[in-house]
Design an enzyme around this catalytic site. Structure first.
Site, PDB file in Angstrom:
ATOM      1  N   ASP A 245      30.278  51.910  58.963  1.00 20.06           N
ATOM      2  CA  ASP A 245      31.304  50.947  59.309  1.00 20.06           C
ATOM      3  C   ASP A 245      32.612  51.751  59.427  1.00 20.06           C
ATOM      4  OD1 ASP A 245      32.834  48.440  59.272  1.00 20.06           O
ATOM      5  OD2 ASP A 245      33.344  49.019  57.220  1.00 20.06           O
TER       6      ASP A 245
ATOM      7  N   ASP B 219      36.456  50.304  59.087  1.00 21.42           N
ATOM      8  CA  ASP B 219      37.545  49.936  58.180  1.00 21.42           C
ATOM      9  C   ASP B 219      37.090  49.999  56.725  1.00 21.42           C
ATOM     10  OD1 ASP B 219      39.777  49.284  59.861  1.00 21.42           O
ATOM     11  OD2 ASP B 219      38.596  47.586  60.591  1.00 21.42           O
TER      12      ASP B 219
END
Ligand SMILES: [Mg+2]
Length: 488
Positions: A62, A64
């Site tokens: 991922d 963020d």
């Protein structure tokens, strides 16, 4: 609270029992000695399940809060943007963000407008229920919730909206603070409001600032919010050198200012596949949503069917099913890292057999507290008192003097529990445990992740073929080394 009052009170009572005080001192010194023998590694990677990195051929990430490590300034930005978007009385905009007020993973009772911490057995932790920024007394909490148990049907109902929501995503700490501040403002100013409306207004405002915020993180501003993460490039290059494939799946729109800031212009060369606008967790559960190609130069998405992935291109939307079909990858050879337990990791663990790593930034602060002298002192006193209660309660229940002593010890245990909790966060304590149980948050973390760590680059402390073995914990009925060790 005077931190010593409880212990002194007990010790004063204990002074009439020389054998007990001797035993208490012994227990405390042994426990503290054991604690001080070693420190917890703040840069460690902690396994919940056995994981052999030698079996991992593909690494997914991922973006963020997983690859991108943000500064605290981002929480102020989120808070202030959401506060402005909220069409509420002007006084709301003057309320400051208080970073140390909340922790991630709290539950919000939408009907009653209360924030609380729940443990893995769905019990509310006493002393951790707030209306606004005002603590609710245990008596009032019992009046509302009876036996302090929260049914799963309130949190995850089958066919309707939940009455209780866990605040667990990346914006949750500023979101909780805003909810608390607005509630407090309304209460202090005798403004009538509906807690449910307030909750959904704040939540919608939070959702609405996602694109706005990412648009603000341009080349000039990014350094104000994103930590320069020099080890990230080293980490990714090491994986590439070891012939591992790498991919990125983010819900964010395409904005490579952060990756350029951390790694440099050539960052895309490191990745075999880049997917933006993925809409996790739908990406992991939906079956029919085609991939589209995103055209970076024109900021447009193209309409052709995607039948293969090309290394220098960017894709959007799609599903995990199609990802596996197009690439031919197998789930158990993939290790995926994310910071969101539900939207990043849960479905991959439950339905697809991927191996998962959770990046929990709060772990660093929690481990520093665990390694502090204050914690060693508080926890050794707490455990010594608890051990005395366990060992002597049967005898103490025999006469009035003994009963009085037991009462004092239980009172002191409560004070020491409070002191220990406040070392992590004055209002809500640790995100990982209540006094004696894992939290609702950590039970799910342990279930949905094979390993967890504060930063993904902590893997640099291990070889690319490292075998992570979980600690063999003692089940309650098994012989515990600690209790044997403490026997006199
Ligand atoms: Mg994330």
């Amino acid at each position: 609270m005077s931190s010593d009052c409880g212990v002194n009170r007990s010790l004063k009572t204990l002074s009439n029992y020389p054998q007990l005080i001797q035993h208490y001192d012994y227990l405390k010194s042994v426990i503290k000695g054991k604690i001080n023998e070693s420190t917890v590694d703040v840069n460690g990677v902690y396994p919940n399940n056995e994981l052999n990195l030698a079996d991992i051929e593909i690494y997914g990430f991922d973006y963020d809060y997983t690859l991108a490590v943000y500064k605290e300034s981002i929480d102020y930005l989120i808070y202030n943007l959401v506060s402005k978007v909220l069409q509420y009385p002007i006084g709301i905009h003057q309320l400051d963000y208080v970073p140390e007020f909340a922790i991630r993973g709290l539950h919000y009772d939408i009907e009653n407008g209360l924030l609380m911490k729940i443990d893995s057995f769905h019990q509310i932790q006493k002393g951790s229920v707030y209306r606004g920024i005002t603590k609710i007394s245990d008596k009032e909490v019992e009046k509302i919730y009876g036996d302090l148990y929260i049914s799963q049907s309130l949190i995850r109902p089958e066919n309707s909206y939940p009455k209780m929501k866990q605040l667990i995503d990346l914006f949750s700490v500023p979101e909780i603070c805003l909810l608390a501040n607005v509630t407090e403002y309304f209460n202090q100013n005798n403004i009538s409001y509906h807690p449910e409306i307030l909750f959904y207004d704040v939540q919608n405002a939070v959702q609405s600032i996602h694109p706005l915020m990412h648009g603000m993180l341009d080349e000039e501003k990014i350094k104000d919010y994103l930590q320069n993460h020099p080890q990230l490039q080293e980490f990714l290059l090491r994986l590439k050198k070891a012939n591992k494939k790498m991919f990125l799946i983010t819900n964010s729109p395409y904005n490579d200012c952060g990756m350029k800031y951390m790694i440099g212009d050539g960052w895309t060369d490191l990745f075999d596949l880049i997917i933006v606008h993925a809409r996790k967790p739908k990406f992991f559960v939906q079956e029919h949503r085609p991939f589209r190609q995103y055209h970076r130069e024109t900021d447009c998405h193209l309409w052709e069917q995607v039948t293969k992935f090309e290394k220098d291109k960017v894709y959007m939307e799609g599903t995990v099913k199609q990802l596996l079909e197009i690439t031919g990858w197998k789930g158990n050879n993939i290790l995926y890292f994310g910071d969101q337990i539900y939207s990043d990791l849960a479905d991959l663990t439950l339905y697809h057999g991927w191996r998962t790593g959770a990046v929990i930034k709060e772990l660093e602060k929690e481990i520093n507290t665990l390694n502090s002298e204050d914690f060693a002192e508080a926890i050794s006193e707490l455990q010594a008192i608890q051990q005395l209660i366990e060992e002597h309660q049967k005898r103490m229940e025999n006469d009035a003097r003994g009963k009085d002593l037991l009462k004092c010890l239980l009172h002191d245990r409560d004070l020491l529990r409070k002191r220990t909790k406040e070392l992590f966060n004055p209002q809500f304590g640790s995100i990982f445990r209540t006094h004696h149980n894992p939290t609702y948050f950590s039970r799910r973390l342990f279930r949905y992740s094979d390993i967890y760590t504060a930063q993904v680059t902590n893997l640099l402390n291990y070889s690319v073929n490292h075998l992570f073995c979980p600690r063999r914990g003692f089940l309650p009925h098994e012989r515990s080394v600690t209790s044997k060790f403490l026997e006199k």
